[in-house]
Design an enzyme around this catalytic site. Structure first.
Site, mmCIF file in Angstrom:
data_model
loop_
_atom_site.group_PDB
_atom_site.id
_atom_site.type_symbol
_atom_site.label_atom_id
_atom_site.label_comp_id
_atom_site.label_asym_id
_atom_site.label_seq_id
_atom_site.Cartn_x
_atom_site.Cartn_y
_atom_site.Cartn_z
ATOM 1 N N GLY A 68 1.888 -9.666 -61.676
ATOM 2 C CA GLY A 68 0.935 -8.713 -61.130
ATOM 3 C C GLY A 68 1.442 -7.322 -60.830
ATOM 4 O O GLY A 68 2.003 -6.618 -61.675
ATOM 5 N N THR A 69 1.244 -6.907 -59.584
ATOM 6 C CA THR A 69 1.585 -5.557 -59.148
ATOM 7 C C THR A 69 3.072 -5.275 -59.273
ATOM 8 O O THR A 69 3.473 -4.149 -59.599
ATOM 9 C CB THR A 69 1.144 -5.355 -57.678
ATOM 10 O OG1 THR A 69 -0.239 -5.671 -57.558
ATOM 11 C CG2 THR A 69 1.368 -3.925 -57.236
ATOM 12 N N ASP B 208 2.763 -17.263 -61.094
ATOM 13 C CA ASP B 208 3.885 -18.150 -60.785
ATOM 14 C C ASP B 208 3.908 -19.335 -61.748
ATOM 15 O O ASP B 208 4.984 -19.782 -62.183
ATOM 16 C CB ASP B 208 3.771 -18.668 -59.346
ATOM 17 C CG ASP B 208 3.941 -17.557 -58.323
ATOM 18 O OD1 ASP B 208 4.533 -16.523 -58.655
ATOM 19 O OD2 ASP B 208 3.468 -17.730 -57.177
ATOM 20 N N HIS C 28 -1.346 -18.910 -51.585
ATOM 21 C CA HIS C 28 -1.027 -19.624 -52.826
ATOM 22 C C HIS C 28 0.305 -20.351 -52.711
ATOM 23 O O HIS C 28 1.113 -20.372 -53.624
ATOM 24 C CB HIS C 28 -1.033 -18.664 -54.018
ATOM 25 C CG HIS C 28 0.049 -17.620 -53.993
ATOM 26 N ND1 HIS C 28 0.149 -16.682 -53.010
ATOM 27 C CD2 HIS C 28 1.074 -17.380 -54.848
ATOM 28 C CE1 HIS C 28 1.186 -15.903 -53.248
ATOM 29 N NE2 HIS C 28 1.771 -16.308 -54.359
#
Length: 304
Positions: free
Chosen positions: A196-197, A229, A256
């Protein structure tokens, strides 16, 4: 004028049952491989939990080595006591690192004391080494700092390996700092993956460092909560990614958590293959020493 020897390290040591079941298990592999590092270069006090100590004695590992502190069996609180030693401020009692060889299918690996042991290592910036590959490489690199000749860590050259870079929100800035400091080393890896980021921020860093050539420096995956992940876990299980830096924030609830545990389970499933680092201080030192060890040509010895 001679330089005084560095204080001896104190290393917590434990292994799940399958990892000390016989002379071919991970504990035996680690202590056989690392015998010279332990006996001649580091000479640590090994703070060893019950059955792991039994295995060391029964299999004749580190014969004649006298620097042991035996803790009770896990069922009697040995692992719980080891958590206390991670946070103990008294050098003669505390531990500087923990090697806990975890079998992901062993129920005890998910007990509260196992989770607390990792969490407190992250909080206090102490290495938590849960795979054979992580522990073996850490011993080799630290022994080289103490003066041991290399090579010792083995494994593929960086140009043949890939690395995953993951950071929780509060740790993303620290990840960028570490990546910038060790950019040349990270640039040598065949591939870099990030979720992601974190991936977007790392690619922005690469463009600043390399210009247009830095575009796509990291292969961005989904964010962690959306499955990133799990994507990295598959790469690890397929042995397409051998090193993971996952800067975790131990102070927040993580929605998560199951995905994080899945990634850790993958790393520990291929214990002899995957190196996993969970805190910023250890990651910074590991990359510094790895860069010196892998320096071309000649794989120069790390410096303290």
């Amino acid at each position: 004028m001679p330089v005084p020897p560095a204080p001896s390290k104190r290393i917590g040591l434990a292994a799940n049952r399958s990892h000390h079941a016989d002379t071919h298990a991970a504990l035996s592999q680690l202590l056989t491989h690392g015998r010279d590092a332990i006996e001649h270069w580091l000479q640590p006090t090994l703070v060893v939990v019950g059955r792991t100590m039994d295995a060391i004695e029964n299999y004749g590992l580190l014969p004649g080595y006298g620097r042991f502190e035996r803790f009770p069996y896990g069922r009697e609180g040995g692992l719980m006591m080891l958590v206390s030693r991670v946070v103990d401020p008294v050098p003669a009692r505390g531990v500087d690192a923990v090697i806990y060889l975890i079998d992901p299918v062993d129920p005890s690996s998910s007990f509260p004391e196992a989770s607390a042991l990792k969490r407190q290592c992250i909080i206090h910036g102490k290495p938590f080494l849960s795979t054979l590959a992580s522990a073996r490489e850490w011993l080799d690199l630290e022994a080289m700092v103490a003066g041991a000749p290399g090579p010792g860590a083995g494994g593929p050259d960086l140009e043949e390996d890939s690395i995953a870079l993951i950071a929780h929100d509060a740790m993303k800035g620290r990840m960028i700092e570490i990546a910038e400091k060790h950019f040349e080393l990270l640039d040598r890896f065949a591939l870099r993956h990030a979720t992601g980021t974190t991936g977007a921020l790392l690619n922005e860093l690469a463009v600043r460092r390399k210009g247009k050539e830095g575009e796509g420096w990291v292969k961005p995956l989904l964010s962690g909560p959306m499955g990133g992940d799990a994507q990295i876990a598959e790469l690890i299980l397929r042995r397409q990614c051998g090193r993971v830096i996952f800067l975790e924030d131990p102070h927040v609830a993580r929605q998560h958590e199951a995905d994080i545990q899945l990634l850790e389970r993958a790393v520990r499933t291929v214990t002899e293959f995957a190196v996993h680092i969970s805190d910023a201080r250890t990651a910074d030192r590991w990359l510094s020493l790895l860069g010196q060890y892998r320096a071309a040509p000649g794989r120069a010895r790390p410096r303290a």
